[in-house]
Design a protein around this motif. Structure first.
Motif: not given
Length: 289
Positions: A182, A184, A186-189, A193, A220, A228
């Motif tokens: 992950n 970026a 992102e909390e949604s993905k 880390s 994203p 990106n």
């Protein structure tokens, strides 16, 4: 290792390209792997590849499905061009559409959903191609995926690695995976880390039935070219840093990043594998499923 422009394939290609119309032919003999391969697209491309591969050479000849030409458009391939694996993202596509894509030259299909994967396998839709699982995988569905695909690109959390190891051990096989990052935050993905990834690599030796063969990332959603680049560059740096170290059951063979909207930027930053759906099949029609 065969230096560029000094092999029989390079010499033959230079002659044959002038007779084959619109096509691209390249090899990855210029890359860090030093193995020679061929590919062709457009009019005359497949015929040329068949001619090249009908001969025997005292060198490795892996399959290459896409060559990204750096710099200005030109005939031939230069020393800085790279070989990229093209994964056709077949989400919501019918079995007939998948068969047509394979007949047209697709060699790797990437499936997002377990239900669609099992249905297409039962329908023999992937015959003639390798299959990767590229979507989020629930631990209660690993039995439907492990041993049935060549590569699981979305190993994104520890409990999934545990479940994959358990199922691969039950089957007595070694399942290849990519570790999803992950990048970026992102909390949604999902995904590890970059900081947690180092700990996972240190511990990976205990997964005796798994082999991590690279990294995967989904940055994203981008609406403009270049948005990106930062994340792709960070992934490339992470990939290179890991490649310089030695971990049990870990090899950095693949860096999977880039989709229909941003794959040129991903390739420019060092991607070795792109997952492309819309650019191949057109906009998805979710009503057909």
């Amino acid at each position: 290792y065969v230096p560029a422009n000094q092999s029989v394939i390079h010499s033959y290609a230079r002659e044959a390209m002038s007779r084959c119309g619109s096509m691209i032919l390249g090899s990855d003999s210029h890359t860090r792997y030093g193995a020679l391969g061929t590919m062709g697209v457009g009019e005359g491309g497949p015929e040329l590849v068949k001619q090249l591969l009908s001969n025997t050479y005292d060198i490795p000849a892996p399959e290459v499905v896409l060559v990204y030409l750096t710099g200005a458009p030109r005939r031939g391939v230069g020393p800085h061009d790279v070989a990229i694996a093209l994964v056709a993202a077949t989400k919501v596509q019918s079995s007939d559409t998948i068969r047509a894509a394979i007949a047209a030259g697709i060699t790797v299909c990437g499936e997002n959903r377990v239900q669609e994967l099992t249905a297409h396998l039962a329908d023999y839709a992937y015959d003639g191609a390798r299959v990767h699982f590229i979507g989020h995988l629930q631990t209660n569905k690993v039995r439907q995926v492990v041993g049935r695909v060549d590569l699981i690109q979305s190993a994104d959390r520890r409990n999934l690695l545990e479940a994959l190891e358990k199922e691969a051990a039950r089957q007595g096989i070694c399942q290849k995976v990519l570790l999803e990052v992950n990048i970026a935050g992102e909390e949604s993905k999902s995904g590890f880390s970059p900081q947690d990834l180092w700990t996972v690599l240190e511990e990976f030796g205990r997964f005796s039935h798994l082999e991590a063969v690279g990294l995967m990332a989904i940055p994203p959603v981008s609406t403009h070219p270049g948005e990106n680049l930062q994340f792709f560059s960070e992934m490339r740096n992470l990939f290179v840093d890991i490649s310089r170290k030695k971990y049990d059951n870990v090899t950095m063979a693949h860096l999977s990043m880039g989709m229909s909207g941003d794959y040129p930027d991903a390739i420019a930053c060092g991607s070795t594998m792109v997952r492309v759906g819309t650019a191949i099949f057109g906009p998805r029609d979710y009503c057909q499923k």
